[in-house]
Design an enzyme around this catalytic site. Sequence first.
Site, short mmCIF file in Angstrom:
data_model
loop_
_atom_site.label_atom_id
_atom_site.label_comp_id
_atom_site.label_asym_id
_atom_site.label_seq_id
_atom_site.Cartn_x
_atom_site.Cartn_y
_atom_site.Cartn_z
N GLY A 93 36.41 46.90 34.50
CA GLY A 93 37.38 47.89 34.05
C GLY A 93 37.72 47.71 32.59
N ALA A 121 44.99 49.25 36.25
CA ALA A 121 44.95 48.42 37.46
C ALA A 121 43.70 48.71 38.27
CB ALA A 121 46.19 48.70 38.31
N HIS A 122 43.07 47.65 38.73
CA HIS A 122 41.94 47.83 39.64
C HIS A 122 41.56 46.47 40.22
CE1 HIS A 122 38.57 46.08 37.26
NE2 HIS A 122 39.44 46.24 36.29
N ALA A 123 40.73 46.52 41.27
CA ALA A 123 40.15 45.30 41.82
C ALA A 123 38.67 45.59 42.01
CB ALA A 123 40.86 44.91 43.11
N PHE A 141 42.11 52.62 39.11
CA PHE A 141 40.86 53.22 39.58
C PHE A 141 40.22 52.35 40.64
CE2 PHE A 141 37.14 50.85 38.12
CZ PHE A 141 37.66 50.03 37.15
#
Lengths: 103, 149
Positions: A21, B62-64, B100
Site C-alpha cells: 500500500g 489503512a490496509h492489511a 483498501f
Amino acid sequence: MTKKGLKEPLTAITICGVGMGSSLILRMTAEKAFEELGVKAKVVATDVGSARSMQPDIIIGQAMHTEEFEGVAPVIVSITNFTDHQALKEKLAEPLRQQGWME
Amino acid sequence: MANVVTATLVDLEPQGWRGAIRAVCAPLLEAEAIQAAYIDRCIEMVDEHGPYMVVAPGIALAHARPEDGVLKLCLSVATLSDPVLFHHPQNDPVDLIFAFGSPDDQQHINLLTALAEGLSGGLADDLRRSSTQKAAEQVMKEVLKDVIS
C-alpha cells in the site's frame, strides 16, 4: 567509473510494513522523482521484512523503517510525505551526486 | 478497468485512530468486500509496524494483506471533522483516511496508482473541501474514472 544511474539502472526499494500500500504509493512518487532527476532506476515496493534480505542501491521509506537499514545500502533516504515527489527529489539529489550516480 | 467496491464518508467524528479505521472500513464490511477480521488486522498492522500508513501530512491509508480477509477489491475514504492522532512523528493529526483491500497482490495496483496520482494532484484538499457526501463521491469518481468500470 560506474555508469550506474546514467546508463545502467540503479536498484531502489520503497519500504513499508506490508509492502503493498504505502510502499506502492511511494514507488510511484520515487519513479517520478528519478525520472525528473534524469536518473535511471528500477523501483520495487516491498515490506520491511523482505527488504532485510535485499541489497539495493537505494532504500526509501519513513524514518521509523529506514533507521534499521543504516549502512546496508549506499543511499538511504527517509521521507514523511509519500506523495511529494519534489521533496523526495531534493533529498535524493545530493547523495546520488556523491555516489556518482547523477550528473 | 476493474470492479471495485467503493465508499465515501464525510465529516466523521471517530474515537481515536482505531475508531477511524473501523469507521472507514465499515461500509466495505457492509458491502461484503471484506470480512470483520480484516478490520482487526488493519489495526494490528499499526500496533505491529508503527503508524507508517500515515503516508502524508493528515492522510492515512489503512490496509492489511489479501489473506487477512479480503473478498473483493475495494477502496473507501472518510474525511474526519474530528481529526485523530496516530502518533506519527510528523504527519499527525489525521483528518483524511483511506482503506483498501485487494484479493491478491496485483489487483490493487492500478487503483492505488490512480490514488497516488490523485494525491499528488490535490485530491486530499479537494476531499477536505467537500462538505457533502455527494461532492466527495464526485471527487473520488473523477480520480478513479480510468480504473473503475
